[in-house]
Structures are given as C-alpha cells and as structure tokens.
Design an enzyme around this catalytic site. Structure first.
Site, PDB file in Angstrom:
ATOM      1  N   HIS A  38       0.840  -1.210   0.000  1.00  0.00           N
ATOM      2  CA  HIS A  38       0.000   0.000   0.000  1.00  0.00           C
ATOM      3  C   HIS A  38       0.872   1.255   0.000  1.00  0.00           C
ATOM      4  O   HIS A  38       0.553   2.252  -0.642  1.00  0.00           O
ATOM      5  CB  HIS A  38      -0.894   0.037   1.243  1.00  0.00           C
ATOM      6  CG  HIS A  38      -1.941  -1.031   1.292  1.00  0.00           C
ATOM      7  ND1 HIS A  38      -1.925  -2.049   2.225  1.00  0.00           N
ATOM      8  CD2 HIS A  38      -3.051  -1.233   0.537  1.00  0.00           C
ATOM      9  CE1 HIS A  38      -2.982  -2.823   2.045  1.00  0.00           C
ATOM     10  NE2 HIS A  38      -3.678  -2.360   1.025  1.00  0.00           N
ATOM     11  N   ARG A 188      -4.222 -10.347   3.702  1.00  0.00           N
ATOM     12  CA  ARG A 188      -4.647 -11.699   4.092  1.00  0.00           C
ATOM     13  C   ARG A 188      -3.472 -12.580   4.518  1.00  0.00           C
ATOM     14  O   ARG A 188      -3.691 -13.648   5.102  1.00  0.00           O
ATOM     15  CB  ARG A 188      -5.443 -12.361   2.965  1.00  0.00           C
ATOM     16  CG  ARG A 188      -6.820 -11.716   2.797  1.00  0.00           C
ATOM     17  CD  ARG A 188      -7.772 -12.535   1.943  1.00  0.00           C
ATOM     18  NE  ARG A 188      -9.142 -12.064   2.050  1.00  0.00           N
ATOM     19  CZ  ARG A 188      -9.723 -11.199   1.207  1.00  0.00           C
ATOM     20  NH1 ARG A 188      -9.046 -10.715   0.187  1.00  0.00           N
ATOM     21  NH2 ARG A 188     -10.972 -10.829   1.390  1.00  0.00           N
TER      22      ARG A 188
END
Ligand code: PAF
Length: 282
Positions: A38, A188
């Site tokens: 990110h 995840r």
C-alpha cells in the site's frame, strides 16, 4: 500531518478547495491493514500529485456470505501512523452507513471481466468492487487513482468500468510488493500460521516456473497450467485456478498472442492467496 475525514460532505468541501487552488489530486483506495505494498501506492501518488487521499473502507458488498468480512483485519490506529509517516494528506474512513445510506440498489457490473477466474469463485465480488470504487471516485473526484498490480483482475475490471462509463480519471497500476522469498504482500497474509507462511512462497515459485516455460517458447499452455498447479498443491496449498490469459482482456490466448498474464489463486489454511505474473512470449 494526515487529516482524517469520516463524512463525505467534509471531504468534498476540503477537496473542492484543493481543486480550486489548481492542485492535482491522487487517490489510493484501500481496505486498510496497510503494508509496504500500500505504501508503494501512496508514494506513487505523492510523487505524481500535489494532494494524496487514501481511503480505508472494508466494503461489505465485495464479500460473499461465507467470506471473511467480519474477520478482515481492521487496524485503523497503525494504518494512520503509517499514513502520517508517508505524509499522506487525507484519510477518508467512512462507516458502512455513510457509503450505503439506503443499502445496495444501483450496482455496477462488468460481466466480461468480472465473472471469470476470481469472479467465478467469488460470485458478485467484482460487482461489489466496481460499485464501491465508482462511489469512491464520485466522492474524491481525483485526477488519478492508484491500484496494485497484484490484484490484476481487479485492475482490469476498474479500467474497463472507467472506459465504459467515460469516467474522467486516470488509472495507474503499481508493481506488486513482495517479501524477500517472493510472497506477494497482502493483508490476508496475516491469516497465515508460521508453518503456512513457509509454504506460501510456492505460489510465486510456480508462477516463475510457468513464466520461464513461456519465455523459453513452450506453447503447451495447458500442460504448463496443470504442472504449475500441481507444484502449488504439492507444497500443501489447494490451487483454485492457475491460468495463462491474454494480458489485455483476460481471454484464453491463441499462440500468436504475446502479451500474457498468468493468474492464480490458492487456499492455504484460512487465507485465500492470489498472485499473477505478466510475461511476454517470444
Ligand atoms: O483492493 C482493495 O483493497 C479493494 O478491493 C478496493 C479497491 C479498495 C475496493 O474496496
């Protein structure tokens, strides 16, 4: 200094001021639990734009009934610390009620790209993604938005939606961030136990093997797909799909097509892991 907005109205007032002052606005939509992947998106926006807006919204519409919406990691405090560290200007963190005040009525579907591969295994997922991304684009109205190439199919769906709906926004894909052993960075990955974390790099290893086969001129794509899926399964994961597709429209490639992408998804414990590799055939 990162200013946090929870309300659409307050963010719009701020962004109108920025637009009126002639500032170029970059947007990074996320579901939070931010990692280095990110941060690469934030840095791309910071270097290309005057103002960077990040959003954190775990979008219920893109999760199936048996998926991990409730368990999805929500780590707002540490996310905000990372955004401050990168000098991201604004964080938009709305509630579900703010984003869906009257529930879900209008939906955006991109059937040609949204119902295959990941969309075949997760029915409705890309309708949820396209709908929330269109809403976010309408709120932020940025000049450009940044998405990770790790979610290759998502990027293709969003590009298609932007083209079909004539949305005035530029979409930029950013290279997949990887751990030293090749595992693609993903929120995840937090679901993996220590031993599963040791198994997980088998996905990227199989992608690289398949990519080498293609680069060396092996045209037997069916055999490559089967062998690579077996490599992942032999490492203790459960392959959902391992497919060689046209990079542009994700259809099955003929032998004259050279720009390809290999896409895979595998289950490992509680984590559904996806990854891809772009390859040019000789
Ligand atoms: O990639 C994600 O994190 C999400 O799918 C997105 C684009 C923020 C939409 O909810």
């Amino acid at each position: 200094m990162t200013t946090v907005f929870h309300s659409i109205q307050d963010l719009r007032v701020q962004l109108n001021q920025d637009r009126n002052a002639g500032r170029r606005i970059g947007f990074v939509p996320t579901m939070g639990n931010l990692h280095e992947g990110h941060m690469d998106l934030m840095r791309a926006s910071k270097s290309g734009c005057d103002v960077t807006v990040a959003s954190i919204f775990v979008n219920p519409m893109q999760f199936g009934p048996n998926e991990d919406f409730d368990a999805y990691p929500r780590t707002l405090d540490s996310d905000l610390a990372q955004l401050k560290n990168e000098s991201v200007d604004y964080l938009f963190a709305p509630t579900v009620r703010e984003m869906y005040p009257d529930g879900v009525n209008t939906q955006i579907e991109v059937p040609s790209l949204g119902n295959i591969l990941e969309g075949a295994s997760r029915p409705g997922h890309f309708t949820g993604v396209a709908t929330v991304v269109a809403k976010l684009f309408n709120i932020v109205q940025s000049d450009i938005a940044y998405f990770g190439r790790k979610d290759y199919q998502q990027l293709a769906v969003i590009r298609r939606m932007v083209m079909d709906l004539l949305l005035p926004i530029q979409i930029q894909g950013v290279a997949t961030g990887r751990a030293a052993d090749g595992l693609a960075l993903s929120s995840r990955n937090a679901y993996l136990s220590d031993s599963e974390r040791q198994q997980a790099p088998a996905i990227y290893a199989a992608l690289q093997w398949a990519g080498q086969q293609i680069s060396q001129g092996n045209l037997n794509y069916g055999m490559i797909e089967r062998e690579a899926a077996a490599q992942i399964d032999n490492a203790g994961l459960k392959t959902d799909y391992f497919e060689i597709r046209c990079a542009q429209n994700l259809t099955a490639p003929g032998h004259s097509q050279r720009e390809l992408v290999i896409l895979t998804a595998a289950q490992l414990g509680k984590a559904r892991l996806i990854d891809n590799l772009e390859v040019t055939a000789p």
